[in-house]
Design a protein around this motif. Structure first.
Motif, PDB file in Angstrom:
ATOM      1  N   LEU A 207      30.812  36.849  19.210  1.00  0.00           N
ATOM      2  CA  LEU A 207      30.588  36.748  17.771  1.00  0.00           C
ATOM      3  C   LEU A 207      31.100  38.005  17.071  1.00  0.00           C
ATOM      4  O   LEU A 207      31.767  37.932  16.031  1.00  0.00           O
ATOM      5  CB  LEU A 207      29.082  36.577  17.489  1.00  0.00           C
ATOM      6  N   VAL A 208      30.792  39.156  17.629  1.00  0.00           N
ATOM      7  CA  VAL A 208      31.253  40.453  17.124  1.00  0.00           C
ATOM      8  C   VAL A 208      31.970  41.162  18.254  1.00  0.00           C
ATOM      9  O   VAL A 208      31.381  41.385  19.321  1.00  0.00           O
ATOM     10  CB  VAL A 208      30.077  41.316  16.620  1.00  0.00           C
ATOM     11  N   ASP A 209      33.221  41.495  18.053  1.00  0.00           N
ATOM     12  CA  ASP A 209      33.979  42.203  19.091  1.00  0.00           C
ATOM     13  C   ASP A 209      33.536  43.661  19.089  1.00  0.00           C
ATOM     14  O   ASP A 209      34.005  44.465  18.274  1.00  0.00           O
ATOM     15  CB  ASP A 209      35.471  42.084  18.809  1.00  0.00           C
ATOM     16  N   LEU A 210      32.613  44.003  19.986  1.00  0.00           N
ATOM     17  CA  LEU A 210      32.060  45.351  19.994  1.00  0.00           C
ATOM     18  C   LEU A 210      33.089  46.401  20.397  1.00  0.00           C
ATOM     19  O   LEU A 210      32.965  47.568  20.023  1.00  0.00           O
ATOM     20  CB  LEU A 210      30.848  45.410  20.932  1.00  0.00           C
ATOM     21  N   ARG A 211      34.101  45.989  21.157  1.00  0.00           N
ATOM     22  CA  ARG A 211      35.143  46.955  21.516  1.00  0.00           C
ATOM     23  C   ARG A 211      35.957  47.335  20.288  1.00  0.00           C
ATOM     24  O   ARG A 211      36.310  48.498  20.095  1.00  0.00           O
ATOM     25  CB  ARG A 211      36.033  46.376  22.611  1.00  0.00           C
ATOM     26  N   THR A 212      36.254  46.351  19.435  1.00  0.00           N
ATOM     27  CA  THR A 212      36.925  46.666  18.175  1.00  0.00           C
ATOM     28  C   THR A 212      36.002  47.476  17.277  1.00  0.00           C
ATOM     29  O   THR A 212      36.421  48.449  16.639  1.00  0.00           O
ATOM     30  CB  THR A 212      37.344  45.366  17.456  1.00  0.00           C
ATOM     31  N   SER A 213      34.718  47.102  17.225  1.00  0.00           N
ATOM     32  CA  SER A 213      33.756  47.804  16.372  1.00  0.00           C
ATOM     33  C   SER A 213      33.529  49.240  16.826  1.00  0.00           C
ATOM     34  O   SER A 213      33.089  50.078  16.032  1.00  0.00           O
ATOM     35  CB  SER A 213      32.421  47.059  16.364  1.00  0.00           C
ATOM     36  N   ALA A 214      33.808  49.518  18.111  1.00  0.00           N
ATOM     37  CA  ALA A 214      33.612  50.869  18.632  1.00  0.00           C
ATOM     38  C   ALA A 214      34.804  51.779  18.369  1.00  0.00           C
ATOM     39  O   ALA A 214      34.733  52.985  18.649  1.00  0.00           O
ATOM     40  CB  ALA A 214      33.334  50.818  20.136  1.00  0.00           C
ATOM     41  N   ARG A 215      35.884  51.228  17.834  1.00  0.00           N
ATOM     42  CA  ARG A 215      37.003  52.092  17.472  1.00  0.00           C
ATOM     43  C   ARG A 215      36.538  53.127  16.458  1.00  0.00           C
ATOM     44  O   ARG A 215      35.727  52.859  15.589  1.00  0.00           O
ATOM     45  CB  ARG A 215      38.135  51.264  16.871  1.00  0.00           C
TER      46      ARG A 215
END
Length: 489
Positions: free
Chosen positions: A263-271
């Motif tokens: 639902l939420v790409d946490l790897r992208t959000s961790a950028r």
């Protein structure tokens, strides 16, 4: 995965008039949705009598909107990326109109809570609107348009209070909800007529487990924050909800990292760029809402306290109106600063202006005009910062994840406003002064909140300083030949 390689807006090549219409309709939609946040604030003292409920139970009419909006925002954003942003925008507007009609027909607490929850579900209109702009607008128009759309959240909240107070003072309170239903219907018709559906789709399978997990975690967290003062911050219910929120969100995060289509790409959000922009957004949400809590109360406090200004609810609402207009006027300036110096600089400049505005408020509290000046300075800073946030987010995520990423950013702001309300409530409950037989918030209590707002803006400045240097302008399509659903680590 239906995005054309040439980009989503290439085939239509919309002219300036069409672009102006799309921007205007989406911005108006954002303002109308934001109005729902302040719609019933003028009624709060009368809600128990109007709904035949206790004062504690009546607050659920406000809490329901907050909880529903937090749960809906990330879900609607992901569905927009998958099945069409315009489609989900229209669904959100239909839900808003339905909730408004339910509220208009309500005379008791239960249907009012249902109506307010449905209104809250529509808050995803703002991140969806920003994402539609990314897909449909030419690059040179995108920064100013997204800045305006982002600022619409604050604009609607600021303009909604005086409008709602005016209607509540001169008409039956049900008219508030009929008016919001009419505005929602108008926006829906305009979207159908003027806003195109984007060809950009992320495809894939909807993450039901992730949606349920995030919704449950946010529900526990925000319910504890919003009702903690009523239940007691040390009560078993409040502490249990906080503990449940931590456990559920940790489990949710583990699931999101392991599933193939989260639902939420946490790897992208961790950028770095996304992470610190979202952190700054949460703190800005805290800072923005503090002024909405302090200024109306100071204006309505009895003159006999020595610091209250003895104004009516309508006057207090009208004093917040100029701040909304300043926020709207600042959006184009935010885009120009971002174009010249980069959105990081714009975000940092906004934080400085907000911090100065709150510092100014600590010493300018003695007259109506002083509070209007303070509100306008803070609103100018919020307008600058909110205008920069979409640019920072969109330049760091794939085009197929735009709606989900913007929705997460909006969610962080909502969490910030919820924490702001709770912190201000604690401060004002513990810093009181005797006025006759009642205890009212003290002047120093209001100053502490203003100082806290200034400190929050400086914390946001710190987060912004960790952002990468000047970024490229947000792109409108993925690299040629790349699949629209591609994600990079």
């Amino acid at each position: 995965m239906s995005a054309a390689a040439a980009g989503p807006g290439a085939e239509r090549a919309p002219g300036p008039q069409r672009v102006n219409a799309v921007v205007a309709v989406l911005a108006v939609g954002g303002i109308v949705v934001a109005l729902m946040q302040t719609l019933i604030i003028p009624l709060v003292p009368e809600l128990p009598a109007l709904l035949h409920a206790s004062a504690s139970d009546a607050t659920w009419a406000i809490t329901a909107t907050l909880l529903a909006g937090a749960v809906a925002t990330p879900v609607v954003g992901r569905l927009g990326d998958m099945y069409g942003k315009r489609r989900m925008l229209l669904v959100s507007i239909v839900v808003l109109v339905t909730g408004s009609v339910v509220g208009a027909l309500s005379d008791s607490l239960a249907p009012m809570i249902v109506g307010r929850a449905l209104q809250g579900l529509a808050v995803g209109v703002i991140p969806l609107g920003i994402s539609i702009m990314r897909d449909e607008l030419p690059p040179e128009r995108l920064p100013a348009a997204t800045a305006l759309m982002s600022a619409s959240l604050g604009v609607g909240a600021a303009l909604g209070l005086p409008a709602a107070a005016l209607i509540a003072q001169h008409a039956d309170w049900h008219v508030l909800f009929w008016t919001s239903a009419g505005l929602g219907l108008m926006v829906g018709v305009l979207v159908l007529a003027l806003v195109p559906e984007s060809a950009v789709r992320g495809g894939g399978r909807f993450d039901v487990v992730g949606a349920v997990g995030l919704s449950a975690g946010l529900f526990c967290l925000l319910l504890a924050i919003s009702k903690g003062a009523d239940w007691g911050w040390g009560s078993g219910t409040t502490l249990g909800l906080f503990a449940a929120a931590v456990l559920v969100l940790l489990a949710w995060g583990r699931w999101e990292l392991r599933t193939g289509q989260p639902l939420v790409d946490l790897r992208t959000s961790a950028r770095r760029q996304v992470l610190f922009t979202n952190a700054a957004s949460a703190v800005f949400g805290f800072a923005m809402f503090a002024t909405s809590l302090v200024v109306p109360q100071l204006l309505q406090m009895p003159r006999g306290t020595g610091y209250g200004l003895g104004q009516s609810v309508l006057t207090a609402g009208l004093c917040l109106g100029p701040g909304g207009l300043v926020m709207m006027a600042t959006a184009p300036l935010s885009a120009r600063v971002s174009k010249a110096r980069g959105p990081k600089v714009t975000l940092m400049l906004g934080a400085v202006v907000v911090a100065l505005g709150y510092a100014l408020g600590i010493v300018l509290m003695a007259a109506v005009w002083e509070l209007i000046v303070v509100t306008c300075v803070i609103s100018a800073g919020v307008g600058l910062a909110y205008g920069a946030m979409p640019a920072l987010i969109m330049s760091a995520v794939p085009v197929s994840e735009t709606a989900a990423a913007n929705s997460l950013n909006s969610l962080m702001r909502s969490i910030g406003t919820s924490v702001s309300s709770a912190v201000a409530g604690v401060i004002l409950a513990h810093m009181t002064t005797a006025y006759g037989t009642v205890a009212l918030p003290s002047e120093n209590g209001f100053r502490v909140i203003l100082a806290t707002g200034s400190a929050a803006a400086l914390i946001a400045l710190g987060f912004a300083s960790f952002l990468p240097g000047r970024d490229r302008a947000p792109t409108k399509q993925p690299a040629a030949g790349a699949p629209s659903s591609a994600r990079t680590a």
